[in-house]
Write a protein that holds these residues in place. Sequence first.
Motif, PDB file in Angstrom:
ATOM      1  N   ALA A  59       0.849  -1.177   0.118  1.00 41.46           N
ATOM      2  CA  ALA A  59      -0.321   0.020   0.342  1.00 41.46           C
ATOM      3  C   ALA A  59       1.178   1.283   0.334  1.00 41.46           C
ATOM      4  O   ALA A  59       1.838   1.184   1.313  1.00 41.46           O
ATOM      5  CB  ALA A  59      -0.943   0.059   0.851  1.00 41.46           C
ATOM      6  N   GLN A  60      -0.053   1.962  -0.766  1.00 37.69           N
ATOM      7  CA  GLN A  60       1.388   3.565  -1.074  1.00 37.69           C
ATOM      8  C   GLN A  60       0.710   4.261  -0.384  1.00 37.69           C
ATOM      9  O   GLN A  60       0.206   4.373  -0.100  1.00 37.69           O
ATOM     10  CB  GLN A  60       0.945   3.587  -2.731  1.00 37.69           C
ATOM     11  CG  GLN A  60       1.878   2.802  -3.425  1.00 37.69           C
ATOM     12  CD  GLN A  60       3.558   2.769  -3.186  1.00 37.69           C
ATOM     13  OE1 GLN A  60       3.853   3.621  -3.221  1.00 37.69           O
ATOM     14  NE2 GLN A  60       3.568   1.362  -3.617  1.00 37.69           N
ATOM     15  N   PRO A  61       1.433   5.227   0.738  1.00 38.07           N
ATOM     16  CA  PRO A  61       1.260   6.307   1.293  1.00 38.07           C
ATOM     17  C   PRO A  61       0.431   7.021   0.631  1.00 38.07           C
ATOM     18  O   PRO A  61       0.428   7.878  -0.837  1.00 38.07           O
ATOM     19  CB  PRO A  61       2.138   6.887   1.859  1.00 38.07           C
ATOM     20  CG  PRO A  61       3.131   6.193   0.825  1.00 38.07           C
ATOM     21  CD  PRO A  61       3.279   5.220   0.459  1.00 38.07           C
ATOM     22  N   ALA A  62      -0.769   7.779   1.591  1.00 36.69           N
ATOM     23  CA  ALA A  62      -1.725   8.485   0.052  1.00 36.69           C
ATOM     24  C   ALA A  62      -0.925  10.308   0.383  1.00 36.69           C
ATOM     25  O   ALA A  62      -0.042  10.392   1.200  1.00 36.69           O
ATOM     26  CB  ALA A  62      -2.669   9.063   1.431  1.00 36.69           C
ATOM     27  N   TRP A  63      -1.162   9.968  -0.631  1.00 43.22           N
ATOM     28  CA  TRP A  63      -0.731  11.966  -0.722  1.00 43.22           C
ATOM     29  C   TRP A  63      -1.070  12.801  -0.821  1.00 43.22           C
ATOM     30  O   TRP A  63      -2.153  13.158  -2.043  1.00 43.22           O
ATOM     31  CB  TRP A  63      -0.063  11.789  -1.940  1.00 43.22           C
ATOM     32  CG  TRP A  63       0.970  13.484  -2.298  1.00 43.22           C
ATOM     33  CD1 TRP A  63       2.617  13.199  -2.262  1.00 43.22           C
ATOM     34  CD2 TRP A  63       0.346  14.517  -3.295  1.00 43.22           C
ATOM     35  NE1 TRP A  63       2.401  14.775  -2.436  1.00 43.22           N
ATOM     36  CE2 TRP A  63       1.380  15.662  -3.545  1.00 43.22           C
ATOM     37  CE3 TRP A  63      -0.867  15.007  -3.628  1.00 43.22           C
ATOM     38  CZ2 TRP A  63       1.329  16.552  -3.532  1.00 43.22           C
ATOM     39  CZ3 TRP A  63      -1.104  16.372  -4.666  1.00 43.22           C
ATOM     40  CH2 TRP A  63      -0.007  16.922  -4.247  1.00 43.22           C
ATOM     41  N   ASP A  65      -0.004  13.813   2.685  1.00 40.03           N
ATOM     42  CA  ASP A  65      -0.230  13.137   4.164  1.00 40.03           C
ATOM     43  C   ASP A  65       0.370  14.889   5.071  1.00 40.03           C
ATOM     44  O   ASP A  65      -0.015  14.281   6.064  1.00 40.03           O
ATOM     45  CB  ASP A  65       0.451  12.788   4.939  1.00 40.03           C
ATOM     46  CG  ASP A  65       2.109  12.304   4.670  1.00 40.03           C
ATOM     47  OD1 ASP A  65       2.448  13.269   3.916  1.00 40.03           O
ATOM     48  OD2 ASP A  65       3.208  11.290   4.355  1.00 40.03           O
ATOM     49  N   PHE A  95      -8.129  16.487  -1.710  1.00 38.10           N
ATOM     50  CA  PHE A  95      -6.352  16.449  -1.122  1.00 38.10           C
ATOM     51  C   PHE A  95      -7.087  16.341   0.328  1.00 38.10           C
ATOM     52  O   PHE A  95      -5.943  14.849   0.734  1.00 38.10           O
ATOM     53  CB  PHE A  95      -5.220  16.769  -1.959  1.00 38.10           C
ATOM     54  CG  PHE A  95      -5.360  16.933  -2.555  1.00 38.10           C
ATOM     55  CD1 PHE A  95      -4.545  16.315  -4.018  1.00 38.10           C
ATOM     56  CD2 PHE A  95      -6.043  17.938  -4.388  1.00 38.10           C
ATOM     57  CE1 PHE A  95      -4.697  15.426  -5.108  1.00 38.10           C
ATOM     58  CE2 PHE A  95      -5.066  17.527  -5.305  1.00 38.10           C
ATOM     59  CZ  PHE A  95      -4.821  16.405  -5.742  1.00 38.10           C
ATOM     60  N   GLN A  97      -5.551  18.631   2.710  1.00 37.62           N
ATOM     61  CA  GLN A  97      -4.117  19.361   3.445  1.00 37.62           C
ATOM     62  C   GLN A  97      -4.132  20.416   2.221  1.00 37.62           C
ATOM     63  O   GLN A  97      -4.885  20.600   1.392  1.00 37.62           O
ATOM     64  CB  GLN A  97      -3.259  18.559   2.917  1.00 37.62           C
ATOM     65  CG  GLN A  97      -3.513  17.003   3.839  1.00 37.62           C
ATOM     66  CD  GLN A  97      -3.411  17.412   4.930  1.00 37.62           C
ATOM     67  OE1 GLN A  97      -2.559  18.006   5.954  1.00 37.62           O
ATOM     68  NE2 GLN A  97      -2.610  16.110   5.949  1.00 37.62           N
ATOM     69  N   VAL A 300       1.051  10.721  -9.455  1.00 39.19           N
ATOM     70  CA  VAL A 300       0.418  12.346  -8.342  1.00 39.19           C
ATOM     71  C   VAL A 300      -0.304  13.585  -8.941  1.00 39.19           C
ATOM     72  O   VAL A 300      -0.457  14.158  -9.159  1.00 39.19           O
ATOM     73  CB  VAL A 300       1.427  12.182  -6.844  1.00 39.19           C
ATOM     74  CG1 VAL A 300       1.353  13.978  -6.817  1.00 39.19           C
ATOM     75  CG2 VAL A 300       1.457  11.214  -5.743  1.00 39.19           C
ATOM     76  N   ARG A 303      -3.294  12.967 -10.955  1.00 37.54           N
ATOM     77  CA  ARG A 303      -4.467  13.833  -9.972  1.00 37.54           C
ATOM     78  C   ARG A 303      -4.051  15.029  -9.919  1.00 37.54           C
ATOM     79  O   ARG A 303      -5.821  15.490 -10.395  1.00 37.54           O
ATOM     80  CB  ARG A 303      -4.277  12.539  -8.445  1.00 37.54           C
ATOM     81  CG  ARG A 303      -5.276  12.982  -8.043  1.00 37.54           C
ATOM     82  CD  ARG A 303      -5.573  12.379  -6.598  1.00 37.54           C
ATOM     83  NE  ARG A 303      -6.961  12.829  -5.829  1.00 37.54           N
ATOM     84  CZ  ARG A 303      -6.706  13.006  -4.700  1.00 37.54           C
ATOM     85  NH1 ARG A 303      -6.185  12.369  -3.589  1.00 37.54           N
ATOM     86  NH2 ARG A 303      -8.116  12.958  -4.316  1.00 37.54           N
TER      87      ARG A 303
END
Length: 359
Positions: A59-63, A65, A95, A97, A300, A303
């Motif tokens: 699993a890739q970390p969410a971008w 973060d 997103f 953030q 990224v 998106r």
Amino acid sequence: MAGRRWRRASPAGRRAPPVLQAWKSPAGGWPVTPHRRTLLASTLALGAAALAAPRPLRAQPAWPDRPVRFVVPFPAGSTPDILARALTPHYGSVFGQPFVVENRAGAGGNIGTDAVAKATDGHTIGLTINGPLATAPALYAHLPYDPVKDLAPISLLARSGQVLVVRPGIPAQDVAGFIAYARERPGRLTYGSVGAGSGGHLAMEDLKARAGIALEHAPYRGFPQAVLDLVAGRIDAMILTVAGILPQVREGQVRALAVTAEARLPQLPEVPTLQEAGLPGAVSYAWNALVAPASMPPGVIARLARETRAALETPEARQATGTAGFEIVASGPEELAAFVAAETARWGGMIERLGIRAD
């Protein structure tokens, strides 16, 4: 089978996966019955299938973060700054953030664009313009970044045609009249810009070459002083964005002769294009684009491009671009890369041909 011991055969002492090993009994062998042959084949087939099956991706970390730094290489209140701040509400919403605008002005946008190119935090993007992406490589002998190698294109954002204006004392009422007036006074008329290699400077040099006229360049540090001198009659002409001169045109302080866009501008529908005025191919725009460091993951980038297109459809972005005299021209990363390459070839060739330098 009682009393028989099993060992795995491994070629050259290398251990292979157990299910793919050739199983052997001690000396004397193991009778291979049809039932055992079927069982062995099934085991081997299942093992091979298990090894061939794709392993689940980690699993890739969410971008993102954490908050995203949104670099704008121009001062607060500039057109790029206004557009960037119009995009941030949508980015923050989708997103999860905040996108924090950071103004890093200087060197025609090169300082802020360089900050984006050198960012290593994985959470930096930037909004920049023609110069740092398309003309700076030809203008500067020691540009601290490479627009192609160090930056990842995300999306073209908006563009604006520019306006050819003259001081009120110039008797010309159209482009043909201005060209004739300039030809009668070779080298005696001056035009202003915000510096060597700026959009207005290059557009006027393009006009000079196409029309066969000689004008002297008067560079300024910014639009306000150049416009003041134009209104006061200390310089004779300029090419600049519609937002930078529209109030003076409407008040009759300067005269608009033509626009550099492919079609007439909605803010000045009565003003013809340079092409209509008899100069085919004389088309140029001021434009803005979204970029990231080249190390930004492709997923990224993709998106961000999708969400940028959506952000440009919001009322905030449409109002910001309309007020600044820009039209929305959202694109994908590939289209932006091709567009920048074409602009670089066109204006870079002119810069080298004319020997224009900015350092």
